[in-house]
Motif scaffolding. Structure first.
Motif, PDB file in Angstrom:
ATOM      1  N   GLN A   1       0.839  -1.351   0.055  1.00 25.97           N
ATOM      2  CA  GLN A   1      -0.065   0.026  -0.022  1.00 25.97           C
ATOM      3  C   GLN A   1       0.820   1.211  -0.019  1.00 25.97           C
ATOM      4  OE1 GLN A   1      -2.704  -0.210   3.229  1.00 25.97           O
ATOM      5  NE2 GLN A   1      -3.548  -2.132   2.364  1.00 25.97           N
TER       6      GLN A   1
ATOM      7  N   SER B   1      -9.334   0.451   7.205  1.00 29.46           N
ATOM      8  CA  SER B   1      -9.221  -0.596   8.325  1.00 29.46           C
ATOM      9  C   SER B   1      -8.857   0.212   9.496  1.00 29.46           C
ATOM     10  CB  SER B   1      -8.305  -1.342   8.113  1.00 29.46           C
ATOM     11  OG  SER B   1      -8.736  -2.290   6.743  1.00 29.46           O
TER      12      SER B   1
ATOM     13  N   GLU C   1      -0.298   5.227  -6.129  1.00 32.70           N
ATOM     14  CA  GLU C   1      -0.644   4.070  -7.291  1.00 32.70           C
ATOM     15  C   GLU C   1      -0.305   4.416  -8.731  1.00 32.70           C
ATOM     16  OE1 GLU C   1      -2.123   0.901  -7.297  1.00 32.70           O
ATOM     17  OE2 GLU C   1      -3.470   0.756  -5.690  1.00 32.70           O
TER      18      GLU C   1
ATOM     19  N   HIS D   1      -7.785   0.980 -11.166  1.00 37.57           N
ATOM     20  CA  HIS D   1      -6.794   1.739  -9.900  1.00 37.57           C
ATOM     21  C   HIS D   1      -6.773   3.199 -10.004  1.00 37.57           C
ATOM     22  CE1 HIS D   1      -5.496  -2.591 -10.038  1.00 37.57           C
ATOM     23  NE2 HIS D   1      -5.392  -2.376  -8.903  1.00 37.57           N
ATOM     24  N   ASP D   2      -7.088   3.974  -9.096  1.00 33.43           N
ATOM     25  CA  ASP D   2      -6.620   5.217  -8.735  1.00 33.43           C
ATOM     26  C   ASP D   2      -5.805   5.589  -7.725  1.00 33.43           C
ATOM     27  OD1 ASP D   2      -6.780   7.768  -9.659  1.00 33.43           O
ATOM     28  OD2 ASP D   2      -9.226   7.749  -9.958  1.00 33.43           O
TER      29      ASP D   2
ATOM     30  N   PHE E   1      -3.820 -10.541   4.379  1.00 33.47           N
ATOM     31  CA  PHE E   1      -3.841  -9.427   4.887  1.00 33.47           C
ATOM     32  C   PHE E   1      -3.582  -9.484   6.162  1.00 33.47           C
ATOM     33  CE2 PHE E   1      -7.231  -9.394   1.735  1.00 33.47           C
ATOM     34  CZ  PHE E   1      -7.072  -8.327   0.916  1.00 33.47           C
TER      35      PHE E   1
ATOM     36  N   VAL F   1      -6.111 -10.068   9.091  1.00 29.76           N
ATOM     37  CA  VAL F   1      -7.104 -11.455   9.158  1.00 29.76           C
ATOM     38  C   VAL F   1      -6.265 -12.698   9.063  1.00 29.76           C
ATOM     39  CG1 VAL F   1      -9.285 -10.061   8.327  1.00 29.76           C
ATOM     40  CG2 VAL F   1      -7.478 -10.732   6.729  1.00 29.76           C
TER      41      VAL F   1
ATOM     42  N   GLY G   1     -11.773  -7.135  -0.007  1.00 26.64           N
ATOM     43  CA  GLY G   1     -10.808  -7.978   1.073  1.00 26.64           C
ATOM     44  C   GLY G   1     -11.542  -8.517   2.322  1.00 26.64           C
ATOM     45  N   CYS G   2     -11.247  -9.594   2.868  1.00 27.68           N
ATOM     46  CA  CYS G   2     -12.009  -9.863   3.900  1.00 27.68           C
ATOM     47  C   CYS G   2     -11.374 -10.926   4.706  1.00 27.68           C
ATOM     48  CB  CYS G   2     -13.196 -10.088   3.751  1.00 27.68           C
ATOM     49  SG  CYS G   2     -13.766 -11.400   2.314  1.00 27.68           S
TER      50      CYS G   2
ATOM     51  N   ILE H   1     -14.605  -2.931   1.238  1.00 28.99           N
ATOM     52  CA  ILE H   1     -14.908  -3.133  -0.128  1.00 28.99           C
ATOM     53  C   ILE H   1     -14.567  -1.874  -0.837  1.00 28.99           C
ATOM     54  CG2 ILE H   1     -17.042  -3.021  -1.515  1.00 28.99           C
ATOM     55  CD1 ILE H   1     -18.591  -3.837   0.989  1.00 28.99           C
ATOM     56  N   GLY H   2     -13.993  -2.022  -2.147  1.00 22.86           N
ATOM     57  CA  GLY H   2     -13.758  -0.853  -3.156  1.00 22.86           C
ATOM     58  C   GLY H   2     -15.110  -0.286  -3.607  1.00 22.86           C
TER      59      GLY H   2
HETATM   60  C1  FA5 Z   1      -7.665  -3.509   1.900  1.00 23.57           C
HETATM   61  O1  FA5 Z   1      -7.442  -2.323   1.864  1.00 23.57           O
HETATM   62  C2  FA5 Z   1      -7.948  -4.029   3.289  1.00 23.57           C
HETATM   63  N1  FA5 Z   1      -7.953  -2.943   4.324  1.00 23.57           N
HETATM   64  C3  FA5 Z   1      -9.081  -4.775   3.041  1.00 23.57           C
HETATM   65  C4  FA5 Z   1      -9.574  -5.436   4.137  1.00 23.57           C
HETATM   66  C5  FA5 Z   1     -10.386  -5.228   5.087  1.00 23.57           C
HETATM   67  C6  FA5 Z   1      -9.038  -7.044   4.137  1.00 23.57           C
HETATM   68  C7  FA5 Z   1     -10.715  -5.961   6.556  1.00 23.57           C
HETATM   69  C8  FA5 Z   1      -9.537  -7.667   5.479  1.00 23.57           C
HETATM   70  C9  FA5 Z   1     -10.132  -7.230   6.519  1.00 23.57           C
HETATM   71  P1  FA5 Z   1      -7.284  -4.059  -0.698  1.00 23.57           P
HETATM   72  O2  FA5 Z   1      -6.085  -3.392  -0.735  1.00 23.57           O
HETATM   73  O3  FA5 Z   1      -7.319  -5.465  -1.379  1.00 23.57           O
HETATM   74  O4  FA5 Z   1      -7.455  -4.377   0.856  1.00 23.57           O
HETATM   75  O5  FA5 Z   1      -8.552  -3.320  -0.886  1.00 23.57           O
HETATM   76  C10 FA5 Z   1      -9.617  -3.674  -0.745  1.00 23.57           C
HETATM   77  C11 FA5 Z   1     -10.405  -2.980  -2.144  1.00 23.57           C
HETATM   78  O6  FA5 Z   1     -10.433  -1.956  -2.331  1.00 23.57           O
HETATM   79  C12 FA5 Z   1     -10.085  -3.957  -3.446  1.00 23.57           C
HETATM   80  O7  FA5 Z   1     -10.653  -5.189  -3.428  1.00 23.57           O
HETATM   81  C13 FA5 Z   1     -10.770  -3.293  -4.375  1.00 23.57           C
HETATM   82  O8  FA5 Z   1     -12.141  -3.200  -4.614  1.00 23.57           O
HETATM   83  C14 FA5 Z   1     -10.170  -1.670  -4.045  1.00 23.57           C
HETATM   84  N2  FA5 Z   1      -8.977  -1.111  -4.293  1.00 23.57           N
HETATM   85  C15 FA5 Z   1      -7.933  -1.452  -3.844  1.00 23.57           C
HETATM   86  N3  FA5 Z   1      -7.065  -0.770  -4.594  1.00 23.57           N
HETATM   87  C16 FA5 Z   1      -7.556   0.075  -5.293  1.00 23.57           C
HETATM   88  C17 FA5 Z   1      -7.374   1.246  -6.157  1.00 23.57           C
HETATM   89  N4  FA5 Z   1      -6.134   1.597  -6.272  1.00 23.57           N
HETATM   90  N5  FA5 Z   1      -8.274   1.845  -6.971  1.00 23.57           N
HETATM   91  C18 FA5 Z   1      -9.643   1.584  -6.785  1.00 23.57           C
HETATM   92  N6  FA5 Z   1     -10.049   0.519  -5.822  1.00 23.57           N
HETATM   93  C19 FA5 Z   1      -9.006  -0.198  -5.328  1.00 23.57           C
END
Ligand code: FA5
Length: 342
Positions: A156, A172, A198, A204-205, A250, A253, A284-285, A310-311
């Motif tokens: 990240q 989170s 990013e 992705h943004d 992650f 979790v 992500g979960c 969730i995104g």
């Molecule tokens: C997380 O950010 C974790 N904090 C999520 C999580 C929470 C996992 C609680 C477990 C328990 P991740 O980096 O995968 O995970 O981002 C989560 C969601 O954000 C992705 O599934 C996607 O839908 C969205 N996302 C991630 N990066 C981007 C991006 N650059 N642009 C748009 N959407 C994004």
């Protein structure tokens, strides 16, 4: 000499009547009251006169001086009032009309989806919490079981401030803040903007929106997690959607999952948005790691829970058939007007 006084007073009054602005008023002031003005000329002649005459002339000069000052200030007020009334006439606007022919505003697709998610989770007994965009490393990483030199921090890539604070990379931290404030059992969700350094592409943004969720109680399992995820997606899309759960890593979790949704833009055939795989990574979960429960002062031997992130942007893109995330955040009204949702 008294004849002269009369003439000066007369000419002063005539000139004062004719002026129409403050600039001319200042000119009159200089002409009659200035160092080389009309009244000053009388004073110059005093030294050639007898004491008796001096007193008489001095008195007359002072009377005229006071008169002129009073008249000038009075006229100044009149001019100001006139200018004000003129401006009121010129600049009068009818605030009930619509000079720019504005169209009624509407909610942004991301806001609509966020509100749908909030409503769905509130109906299931969740509280909506908020958290700061500028976070400490503790809340963004350490309390979430991401140690200082852990490679998960690189995943990240982050915007730091010079004082060590950072723009939160995910929602989170709201989990930790929620656990600190509330006693278990608890059900919380936390929506908001997140920021990552990013390389942008269609999905992705560097600034996007996430929706965090957490449920802590006794005997919570993966089955609860799947139930809530499916219910939520059904609410957003008003129908059942195809999802798959695959292992995901992650640090906060264990076990962790990525929940993917069948790409609705290509119906799974493969497109630019889903990178030709037919599935889109949405959530992500996983089951909350015991260390995270401890960060929130919750005993992992008594309680367990699930959490998810969730995104929201991707969810909105699926819902409204938007194939590129960038115009979604571009502020181009021609684009957003296509999704006028009230
Ligand atoms: C997380 O950010 C974790 N904090 C999520 C999580 C929470 C996992 C609680 C477990 C328990 P991740 O980096 O995968 O995970 O981002 C989560 C969601 O954000 C992705 O599934 C996607 O839908 C969205 N996302 C991630 N990066 C981007 C991006 N650059 N642009 C748009 N959407 C994004």
């Amino acid at each position: 000499m008294s004849k002269n006084f009369e003439n000066v007073e007369l000419s002063f009054r005539e000139r004062l009547q004719k002026i129409s602005n403050v600039k001319e008023l200042e000119e009159i002031k200089v002409q009659f009251l200035g160092k080389k003005g009309e009244l000053a000329q009388f004073m110059k002649q005093l030294k050639e006169l007898s004491n008796e005459k001096k007193a008489e002339i001095g008195k007359s000069v002072n009377r005229l001086k006071e008169l002129f000052q009073e008249k000038i200030e009075h006229r100044r007020e009149e001019l100001k009032q006139g200018e004000y009334e003129h401006r009121m006439q010129q600049e009068w606007i009818d605030i009930t009309t619509d000079p720019f022919h504005t169209e009624p505003g509407s909610l942004h697709p991301v806001t609509v989806v966020q509100q749908k998610l909030e409503d769905a989770f509130m109906a299931m007994g969740f509280q909506v919490l908020d958290g700061p965009h500028i976070e400490t490393e503790y809340y963004n990483f350490e309390a979430l079981n991401i140690a200082e030199h852990h490679p998960a921090r690189d995943m990240q890539d982050t915007f730091y401030f010079e004082d060590g604070h950072l723009l939160r990379t995910h929602t989170s931290p709201i989990q930790i803040r929620g656990m600190e404030r509330l006693k278990p059992p608890l059900r919380i969700v936390g929506p908001g903007k997140v920021f990552r350094c990013e390389r942008t592409d269609a999905s992705h943004d560097s600034c996007f929106h996430q929706f965090e969720g957490m449920m802590i109680d006794r005997d919570i399992s993966v089955a609860h997690l799947i139930y809530f995820m499916k219910t939520m997606l059904g609410e957003v899309f008003d129908s059942e959607v195809e999802v798959r759960l695959r292992p995901g890593y992650f640090p906060f979790v264990e076990p962790g999952f990525e929940l993917d949704m069948r790409c609705l833009l290509c119906q799974g055939a493969g497109c630019k948005f889903c990178k030709r795989v037919g599935w889109i990574e949405l959530i992500g979960c996983g089951m909350v790691h015991p260390n995270v429960l401890r960060s929130g002062n919750i005993d992992p031997l008594v309680y367990s829970g699930f959490a998810f992130g969730i995104g929201i942007d991707r969810l909105a893109m699926m819902k409204y058939d938007i194939t590129d995330i960038r115009p979604l955040h571009g502020g181009n009204l021609n684009f957003t007007r296509c999704f006028t949702v009230l």
